[in-house]
Write a protein that holds these residues in place. Sequence first.
Motif, mmCIF file in Angstrom:
data_model
loop_
_atom_site.group_PDB
_atom_site.id
_atom_site.type_symbol
_atom_site.label_atom_id
_atom_site.label_comp_id
_atom_site.label_asym_id
_atom_site.label_seq_id
_atom_site.Cartn_x
_atom_site.Cartn_y
_atom_site.Cartn_z
ATOM 1 N N ALA A 29 0.822 -1.162 -0.046
ATOM 2 C CA ALA A 29 -0.011 -0.108 0.118
ATOM 3 C C ALA A 29 0.729 1.323 -0.064
ATOM 4 C CB ALA A 29 -0.970 0.038 1.257
ATOM 5 N N ALA A 30 2.054 1.136 0.610
ATOM 6 C CA ALA A 30 2.982 2.305 0.719
ATOM 7 C C ALA A 30 4.307 1.931 0.968
ATOM 8 C CB ALA A 30 2.667 3.454 1.740
ATOM 9 N N MET A 31 5.367 2.495 0.346
ATOM 10 C CA MET A 31 6.789 2.099 0.765
ATOM 11 C C MET A 31 7.706 3.228 0.360
ATOM 12 S SD MET A 31 8.973 -0.395 0.969
ATOM 13 C CE MET A 31 8.218 -2.187 0.451
ATOM 14 N N SER A 32 8.507 3.581 1.717
ATOM 15 C CA SER A 32 9.464 4.620 1.454
ATOM 16 C C SER A 32 10.634 4.015 2.214
ATOM 17 C CB SER A 32 8.869 5.908 2.029
ATOM 18 O OG SER A 32 8.609 5.685 3.651
ATOM 19 N N GLY A 33 11.594 4.863 2.107
ATOM 20 C CA GLY A 33 13.085 4.438 2.813
ATOM 21 C C GLY A 33 14.116 5.350 2.480
ATOM 22 N N ALA A 34 15.315 5.007 2.772
ATOM 23 C CA ALA A 34 16.519 5.749 2.565
ATOM 24 C C ALA A 34 17.763 4.882 2.555
ATOM 25 C CB ALA A 34 16.671 6.789 3.398
ATOM 26 N N TRP A 35 18.907 5.262 1.643
ATOM 27 C CA TRP A 35 20.042 4.862 1.640
ATOM 28 C C TRP A 35 21.084 6.033 2.343
ATOM 29 C CZ3 TRP A 35 21.486 0.226 -0.864
ATOM 30 C CH2 TRP A 35 20.744 -0.286 -1.501
ATOM 31 N N VAL A 36 21.663 5.458 3.489
ATOM 32 C CA VAL A 36 22.307 6.318 4.343
ATOM 33 C C VAL A 36 23.796 5.687 4.525
ATOM 34 C CG1 VAL A 36 22.537 7.436 6.762
ATOM 35 C CG2 VAL A 36 20.208 6.817 5.753
ATOM 36 N N GLU A 86 17.182 1.534 4.625
ATOM 37 C CA GLU A 86 16.128 1.574 5.586
ATOM 38 C C GLU A 86 14.672 1.348 4.578
ATOM 39 O OE1 GLU A 86 16.294 5.558 7.152
ATOM 40 O OE2 GLU A 86 17.828 5.170 8.313
ATOM 41 N N HIS A 87 13.721 0.833 5.306
ATOM 42 C CA HIS A 87 12.365 0.640 4.535
ATOM 43 C C HIS A 87 11.354 0.984 5.464
ATOM 44 C CE1 HIS A 87 14.726 -1.688 1.355
ATOM 45 N NE2 HIS A 87 13.765 -1.047 0.661
ATOM 46 N N SER A 88 10.296 1.578 5.022
ATOM 47 C CA SER A 88 9.127 1.625 5.826
ATOM 48 C C SER A 88 8.034 1.349 4.775
ATOM 49 C CB SER A 88 8.804 3.452 6.510
ATOM 50 O OG SER A 88 9.959 3.492 7.299
ATOM 51 N N TYR A 89 7.076 0.409 5.215
ATOM 52 C CA TYR A 89 5.939 -0.200 4.366
ATOM 53 C C TYR A 89 4.716 -0.394 5.096
ATOM 54 C CZ TYR A 89 7.681 -4.554 6.088
ATOM 55 O OH TYR A 89 7.866 -5.727 6.921
ATOM 56 N N ARG A 90 3.695 -0.376 4.371
ATOM 57 C CA ARG A 90 2.254 -0.846 4.855
ATOM 58 C C ARG A 90 1.487 -1.709 3.803
ATOM 59 N NH1 ARG A 90 -2.507 1.759 4.158
ATOM 60 N NH2 ARG A 90 -1.511 3.425 3.422
ATOM 61 N N ALA A 91 0.930 -2.528 4.145
ATOM 62 C CA ALA A 91 0.530 -3.687 3.245
ATOM 63 C C ALA A 91 -1.242 -3.092 3.061
ATOM 64 C CB ALA A 91 0.334 -4.952 3.883
ATOM 65 N N VAL A 92 -1.800 -3.645 1.837
ATOM 66 C CA VAL A 92 -3.099 -3.497 1.539
ATOM 67 C C VAL A 92 -3.981 -3.962 2.590
ATOM 68 C CG1 VAL A 92 -4.712 -3.640 0.042
ATOM 69 C CG2 VAL A 92 -2.482 -2.935 -0.965
ATOM 70 N N GLY A 93 -4.736 -3.141 3.151
ATOM 71 C CA GLY A 93 -5.733 -3.700 4.353
ATOM 72 C C GLY A 93 -5.010 -4.180 5.492
ATOM 73 N N ASP A 94 -3.601 -3.940 5.602
ATOM 74 C CA ASP A 94 -2.900 -4.499 6.823
ATOM 75 C C ASP A 94 -3.077 -5.880 6.871
ATOM 76 O OD1 ASP A 94 -1.967 -1.900 7.469
ATOM 77 O OD2 ASP A 94 -3.560 -1.562 8.666
ATOM 78 N N ASP A 95 -3.294 -6.487 5.808
ATOM 79 C CA ASP A 95 -3.372 -7.988 5.821
ATOM 80 C C ASP A 95 -2.049 -8.839 6.392
ATOM 81 O OD1 ASP A 95 -3.049 -10.832 4.455
ATOM 82 O OD2 ASP A 95 -5.037 -10.354 4.353
ATOM 83 N N PRO A 96 -2.014 -9.612 7.342
ATOM 84 C CA PRO A 96 -0.896 -10.146 7.789
ATOM 85 C C PRO A 96 -0.279 -11.127 6.734
ATOM 86 C CG PRO A 96 -2.664 -10.574 9.403
ATOM 87 C CD PRO A 96 -3.557 -10.051 8.105
ATOM 88 N N GLN A 97 -0.997 -11.775 5.805
ATOM 89 C CA GLN A 97 -0.290 -12.447 4.619
ATOM 90 C C GLN A 97 0.317 -11.698 3.942
ATOM 91 O OE1 GLN A 97 -3.501 -15.182 3.156
ATOM 92 N NE2 GLN A 97 -2.601 -16.751 4.436
ATOM 93 N N HIS A 98 -0.148 -10.409 3.382
ATOM 94 C CA HIS A 98 0.517 -9.589 2.720
ATOM 95 C C HIS A 98 1.710 -8.779 3.369
ATOM 96 C CE1 HIS A 98 -3.441 -8.697 0.319
ATOM 97 N NE2 HIS A 98 -2.986 -9.580 0.048
ATOM 98 N N LEU A 99 1.527 -8.755 4.667
ATOM 99 C CA LEU A 99 2.787 -8.168 5.528
ATOM 100 C C LEU A 99 3.873 -9.032 5.610
ATOM 101 C CD1 LEU A 99 0.972 -6.277 8.539
ATOM 102 C CD2 LEU A 99 2.586 -5.330 6.646
ATOM 103 N N ALA A 100 3.279 -10.399 5.625
ATOM 104 C CA ALA A 100 4.590 -11.380 5.556
ATOM 105 C C ALA A 100 5.190 -11.575 4.311
ATOM 106 C CB ALA A 100 4.003 -12.719 6.032
#
Length: 314
Positions: free
Chosen positions: A87-94, A108-122
Amino acid sequence: MNDVQHTIAVAAAPQTVYDLLADATAWPVHFRPTVHVERLEEDGADERIRIWAVAGDEIKSWTSHRRRDPGSLRIDFRQEVSQPPIAAMSGAWVLRGLDDGVTEVVLEHSYRAVGDDPQHLAWIAEVTDRNSRAELANLKELAEQAADRSELVLTFEDTVVVDGRISDVYDFLYRAQQWPDRLPHVARMDLTEDEPGVQIMEMDTITADGAMHTTKSVRVCFADERIVYKQIVVPPLMTAHTGEWRVTAVRGGTAVTSQHTVAIRPEAVPGILGEGATVAEAREFARTALSGNSRITLEHAKAYAEGTTAGSQV
């Protein structure tokens, strides 16, 4: 959002590492998961790019905004258009310079899955971990061998002019599933196109000495313009092979060009070309083999398009 970091120490100067990260269009040669990168916009430190990459058993594509800061050795990125299940992904090379010429690289990565579905997150966690580890390992190898890299990578191309239409030339190149019936060096072709314009092809090619080898490639097709590709299963002599078929209008018809970029695997050279063989000989070997097959394909595309234009199907 779910936050994750991956870190590696690289025996190279921070600027060397940063330069490899800053030019995203070169990533397909550098990083195994990356198939193709298109630069859509560029305004100083900011750029918008579209990336096609291998994610698990799938090919994913997304558009990202990047801000490059060479002064602080940092590159921030944010996906503008993500593909489900992301659903969303951001991050950085430091990057941070350590003692003895070593650079610490943090991805670094920050992400969110569609519907916060556990299978999608995995799934996202597994793919992000796998690709991050692969990218960092590739980056370390590239940066530590930067001085020798120019000898290992070569780009070359072949062009023919066709007395025919762009659409007919492109059609021949695009419909690669028909190549076993059209090209003498292609013995087998398995091609799938689950998403329009993105093809996965596995091909058995007959070499000049009668041997056969199998390659697997991902192709991204831009109708009546070009087809870019990356081999995701490469011959042992190479660490990477990317290419492009390009068609353009010229006086007298259509120019069709085959371009290759190859990275040689130096440790494989003696086993393939014999003890004492050099990287220079491996470069020439790869160029001769790839250019030979490309010229056969170009000549058959020419015959096809000129035959079609004349009113008879070849």
